[in-house]
Scaffold this motif. Structure first.
Motif, PDB file in Angstrom:
ATOM      1  N   ARG A 119       0.826   2.319  13.313  1.00  0.00           N
ATOM      2  CA  ARG A 119      -0.039   2.681  12.177  1.00  0.00           C
ATOM      3  C   ARG A 119       0.756   2.653  10.868  1.00  0.00           C
ATOM      4  NH1 ARG A 119      -4.575   6.083  13.749  1.00  0.00           N
ATOM      5  NH2 ARG A 119      -5.314   5.219  15.732  1.00  0.00           N
ATOM      6  N   ILE A 120       1.937   3.259  10.899  1.00  0.00           N
ATOM      7  CA  ILE A 120       2.767   3.346   9.693  1.00  0.00           C
ATOM      8  C   ILE A 120       3.197   1.955   9.223  1.00  0.00           C
ATOM      9  CG2 ILE A 120       5.013   4.134   8.816  1.00  0.00           C
ATOM     10  CD1 ILE A 120       4.648   6.631  10.623  1.00  0.00           C
ATOM     11  N   SER A 121       3.440   1.057  10.170  1.00  0.00           N
ATOM     12  CA  SER A 121       3.956  -0.273   9.820  1.00  0.00           C
ATOM     13  C   SER A 121       2.934  -1.135   9.098  1.00  0.00           C
ATOM     14  CB  SER A 121       4.441  -1.002  11.074  1.00  0.00           C
ATOM     15  OG  SER A 121       3.349  -1.358  11.900  1.00  0.00           O
ATOM     16  N   THR A 122       1.644  -0.723   9.106  1.00  0.00           N
ATOM     17  CA  THR A 122       0.628  -1.503   8.396  1.00  0.00           C
ATOM     18  C   THR A 122       0.665  -1.236   6.893  1.00  0.00           C
ATOM     19  OG1 THR A 122      -1.110   0.180   8.644  1.00  0.00           O
ATOM     20  CG2 THR A 122      -0.888  -1.454  10.416  1.00  0.00           C
ATOM     21  N   GLN A 123       1.451  -0.235   6.471  1.00  0.00           N
ATOM     22  CA  GLN A 123       1.543   0.108   5.055  1.00  0.00           C
ATOM     23  C   GLN A 123       2.951  -0.162   4.529  1.00  0.00           C
ATOM     24  OE1 GLN A 123       0.258   4.175   4.491  1.00  0.00           O
ATOM     25  NE2 GLN A 123      -1.801   3.762   5.260  1.00  0.00           N
ATOM     26  N   MET A 124       3.034  -0.256   3.215  1.00  0.00           N
ATOM     27  CA  MET A 124       4.340  -0.387   2.575  1.00  0.00           C
ATOM     28  C   MET A 124       5.172   0.861   2.866  1.00  0.00           C
ATOM     29  SD  MET A 124       5.200  -0.547  -1.528  1.00  0.00           S
ATOM     30  CE  MET A 124       4.161  -1.957  -1.840  1.00  0.00           C
ATOM     31  N   PRO A 125       6.464   0.714   3.166  1.00  0.00           N
ATOM     32  CA  PRO A 125       7.300   1.898   3.423  1.00  0.00           C
ATOM     33  C   PRO A 125       7.220   2.900   2.272  1.00  0.00           C
ATOM     34  CG  PRO A 125       8.489  -0.103   4.001  1.00  0.00           C
ATOM     35  CD  PRO A 125       7.222  -0.548   3.324  1.00  0.00           C
ATOM     36  N   ILE A 126       7.119   4.174   2.617  1.00  0.00           N
ATOM     37  CA  ILE A 126       6.966   5.210   1.604  1.00  0.00           C
ATOM     38  C   ILE A 126       8.160   5.245   0.653  1.00  0.00           C
ATOM     39  CG2 ILE A 126       7.923   7.034   3.079  1.00  0.00           C
ATOM     40  CD1 ILE A 126       5.028   7.329   0.505  1.00  0.00           C
ATOM     41  N   SER A 127       9.352   4.904   1.142  1.00  0.00           N
ATOM     42  CA  SER A 127      10.532   4.898   0.277  1.00  0.00           C
ATOM     43  C   SER A 127      10.401   3.835  -0.808  1.00  0.00           C
ATOM     44  CB  SER A 127      11.799   4.652   1.102  1.00  0.00           C
ATOM     45  OG  SER A 127      11.672   3.465   1.861  1.00  0.00           O
ATOM     46  N   ASP A 128       9.764   2.712  -0.480  1.00  0.00           N
ATOM     47  CA  ASP A 128       9.544   1.656  -1.476  1.00  0.00           C
ATOM     48  C   ASP A 128       8.523   2.092  -2.518  1.00  0.00           C
ATOM     49  OD1 ASP A 128      11.321   0.120  -0.076  1.00  0.00           O
ATOM     50  OD2 ASP A 128       9.818  -1.223   0.809  1.00  0.00           O
ATOM     51  N   LYS A 129       7.493   2.795  -2.067  1.00  0.00           N
ATOM     52  CA  LYS A 129       6.485   3.289  -3.008  1.00  0.00           C
ATOM     53  C   LYS A 129       7.112   4.289  -3.991  1.00  0.00           C
ATOM     54  CE  LYS A 129       2.522   2.750   0.098  1.00  0.00           C
ATOM     55  NZ  LYS A 129       1.344   3.371   0.722  1.00  0.00           N
ATOM     56  N   ALA A 130       7.960   5.155  -3.462  1.00  0.00           N
ATOM     57  CA  ALA A 130       8.598   6.167  -4.306  1.00  0.00           C
ATOM     58  C   ALA A 130       9.444   5.522  -5.406  1.00  0.00           C
ATOM     59  CB  ALA A 130       9.445   7.100  -3.454  1.00  0.00           C
ATOM     60  N   LYS A 131      10.100   4.416  -5.076  1.00  0.00           N
ATOM     61  CA  LYS A 131      10.926   3.714  -6.073  1.00  0.00           C
ATOM     62  C   LYS A 131      10.083   3.139  -7.200  1.00  0.00           C
ATOM     63  CE  LYS A 131      14.421   2.408  -2.649  1.00  0.00           C
ATOM     64  NZ  LYS A 131      14.879   1.318  -1.759  1.00  0.00           N
ATOM     65  N   LEU A 132       8.841   2.780  -6.903  1.00  0.00           N
ATOM     66  CA  LEU A 132       7.954   2.180  -7.904  1.00  0.00           C
ATOM     67  C   LEU A 132       7.216   3.215  -8.749  1.00  0.00           C
ATOM     68  CD1 LEU A 132       6.337  -0.596  -5.672  1.00  0.00           C
ATOM     69  CD2 LEU A 132       8.001  -0.961  -7.506  1.00  0.00           C
ATOM     70  N   ALA A 133       7.198   4.471  -8.286  1.00  0.00           N
ATOM     71  CA  ALA A 133       6.353   5.499  -8.896  1.00  0.00           C
ATOM     72  C   ALA A 133       6.923   6.024 -10.209  1.00  0.00           C
ATOM     73  CB  ALA A 133       6.177   6.652  -7.925  1.00  0.00           C
ATOM     74  N   ASP A 134       6.026   6.540 -11.044  1.00  0.00           N
ATOM     75  CA  ASP A 134       6.436   7.250 -12.262  1.00  0.00           C
ATOM     76  C   ASP A 134       6.774   8.703 -11.937  1.00  0.00           C
ATOM     77  OD1 ASP A 134       5.744   5.196 -14.470  1.00  0.00           O
ATOM     78  OD2 ASP A 134       3.926   5.262 -13.233  1.00  0.00           O
ATOM     79  N   PHE A 135       6.064   9.262 -10.953  1.00  0.00           N
ATOM     80  CA  PHE A 135       6.293  10.641 -10.518  1.00  0.00           C
ATOM     81  C   PHE A 135       6.300  10.669  -8.996  1.00  0.00           C
ATOM     82  CE2 PHE A 135       3.614  10.697 -14.360  1.00  0.00           C
ATOM     83  CZ  PHE A 135       4.466  11.342 -15.250  1.00  0.00           C
ATOM     84  N   VAL A 136       7.135  11.538  -8.429  1.00  0.00           N
ATOM     85  CA  VAL A 136       7.214  11.684  -6.974  1.00  0.00           C
ATOM     86  C   VAL A 136       7.156  13.159  -6.610  1.00  0.00           C
ATOM     87  CG1 VAL A 136       8.625  11.339  -4.906  1.00  0.00           C
ATOM     88  CG2 VAL A 136       8.575   9.568  -6.686  1.00  0.00           C
TER      89      VAL A 136
END
Length: 208
Positions: free
Chosen positions: A157-174
């Motif tokens: 299930r998790i592998s169908t989404q972008m890794p959360i660590s990658d999303k955090a790098k792109l975010a303005d706020f975490v």
């Protein structure tokens, strides 16, 4: 026009928890999952398009049988893409219309809660992005416990989404939701104070 914050995360990272905390602070949140249900309700163009694409087998008493549709698309990326091409434009249109209604009613700050904000390339809908994250091990453990899944099923299930660590790098706020609810709440409050200091939102509760 007001300010639009995109709220996202990954499965079982706690995005819904943060969404509720924001709503408790009287901040309007438009939930993409709720909108996605609305645009395929009985009698909608969305449902009509789904049936013409996937057949009557996805219907149950005139309404969408989500479990059946899920079986069809879960292991078939092409069919999942077909569904996305139907639903995503409808969701996008409805969310923007609701956001504009809120701005016209006097709101200056609106949150768009979009689980697949990055995967669906919807960052153009928002001014900045807030990612709710946990460590990948916490995410895995919570998903297994919440959905009664094996480790292998949860990883799939998790592998169908972008890794959360990658999303955090792109975010303005975490916001890191790996700890307690109290710790998460403190981070939400700090975010709101930060947005207030920068003049992005106004709060009328007397807090500074």
């Amino acid at each position: 026009m007001g300010f639009t914050l995109g709220l996202t995360g990954s499965i079982a990272t706690g995005k819904s928890t943060v969404s509720r905390m924001l709503q408790d602070e009287k901040i309007p949140v438009i939930d993409a999952d709720l909108v996605a249900r609305k645009v395929v309700e009985k009698g909608t163009v969305g449902l009509e398009k789904i049936v013409s694409t996937f057949g009557d087998e996805v219907l149950s008493k005139g309404e969408l049988n989500r479990a059946k549709l899920g079986e069809i698309i879960f292991h078939d990326s092409k069919k999942r893409e077909q569904l996305n091409k139907i639903v995503h434009p409808l969701v996008r249109k409805e969310m923007l219309q609701e956001r504009d209604r809120l701005f016209k009613s006097g709101e200056t700050f609106v949150v768009l809660d979009i689980p697949l904000l990055y995967e669906s390339q919807l960052t153009d809908l928002v001014d900045q992005v807030l990612v709710v994250m946990t460590t990948e091990e916490v995410e895995l453990t919570r998903l297994m416990a919440r959905n009664g899944l094996s480790r292998e099923e949860a990883l799939a299930r998790i592998s169908t989404q972008m890794p959360i660590s990658d999303k955090a790098k792109l975010a303005d706020f975490v916001i890191d939701n790996s700890g307690t609810l109290k710790e998460t709440s403190e981070q939400v409050n700090e975010l709101l104070h930060q947005l207030k200091r920068h003049g992005i939102i106004e709060r009328n509760d007397g807090s500074e």
